[in-house]
Scaffold this motif. Structure first.
Motif, mmCIF file in Angstrom:
data_model
loop_
_atom_site.group_PDB
_atom_site.id
_atom_site.type_symbol
_atom_site.label_atom_id
_atom_site.label_comp_id
_atom_site.label_asym_id
_atom_site.label_seq_id
_atom_site.Cartn_x
_atom_site.Cartn_y
_atom_site.Cartn_z
ATOM 1 N N PRO A 14 0.840 -1.204 0.000
ATOM 2 C CA PRO A 14 0.000 0.000 0.000
ATOM 3 C C PRO A 14 0.871 1.248 0.000
ATOM 4 C CG PRO A 14 0.017 -1.006 2.167
ATOM 5 C CD PRO A 14 0.744 -1.941 1.243
ATOM 6 N N GLY A 15 0.347 2.306 -0.549
ATOM 7 C CA GLY A 15 1.084 3.563 -0.596
ATOM 8 C C GLY A 15 1.130 4.221 0.763
ATOM 9 N N PRO A 16 1.892 5.298 0.864
ATOM 10 C CA PRO A 16 1.967 5.995 2.142
ATOM 11 C C PRO A 16 0.624 6.651 2.471
ATOM 12 C CG PRO A 16 3.081 7.248 0.442
ATOM 13 C CD PRO A 16 2.697 5.938 -0.162
ATOM 14 N N PRO A 17 0.336 6.816 3.759
ATOM 15 C CA PRO A 17 -0.938 7.438 4.112
ATOM 16 C C PRO A 17 -0.958 8.907 3.691
ATOM 17 C CG PRO A 17 0.417 7.156 6.058
ATOM 18 C CD PRO A 17 1.118 6.470 4.931
ATOM 19 N N ILE A 18 -2.097 9.385 3.315
ATOM 20 C CA ILE A 18 -2.255 10.783 2.942
ATOM 21 C C ILE A 18 -2.753 11.523 4.174
ATOM 22 C CG2 ILE A 18 -3.480 12.404 1.454
ATOM 23 C CD1 ILE A 18 -3.626 10.124 -0.626
ATOM 24 N N LEU A 19 -1.946 12.469 4.658
ATOM 25 C CA LEU A 19 -2.267 13.193 5.877
ATOM 26 C C LEU A 19 -2.782 14.585 5.561
ATOM 27 C CD1 LEU A 19 0.936 12.358 7.973
ATOM 28 C CD2 LEU A 19 -1.245 11.160 7.996
#
Length: 56
Positions: A14-19
């Motif tokens: 999974p990609g990095p979380p979008i904050l």
């Protein structure tokens, strides 16, 4: 030479979380409290090269 058995992934990770900006600010502030400036300076001093280097 020893053979390494790495796992085979069937799907991409999974990609990095979008904050949000608020979440990012909270993350940065938490990391700042975890960072020990005195220990960093001590390690930097101990591991830095302070001997002149010249090629002849």
């Amino acid at each position: 030479m020893e053979k390494l058995n790495f796992p085979v992934f069937k799907e991409p990770p999974p990609g990095p979380p979008i904050l949000s900006m608020d979440q990012y600010l909270r993350f940065v502030e938490e990391c700042r409290w975890l960072f020990n400036q005195k220990a960093y300076e001590k390690q930097k001093q101990e591991h830095s090269v302070n001997v002149p280097f010249r090629l002849k």
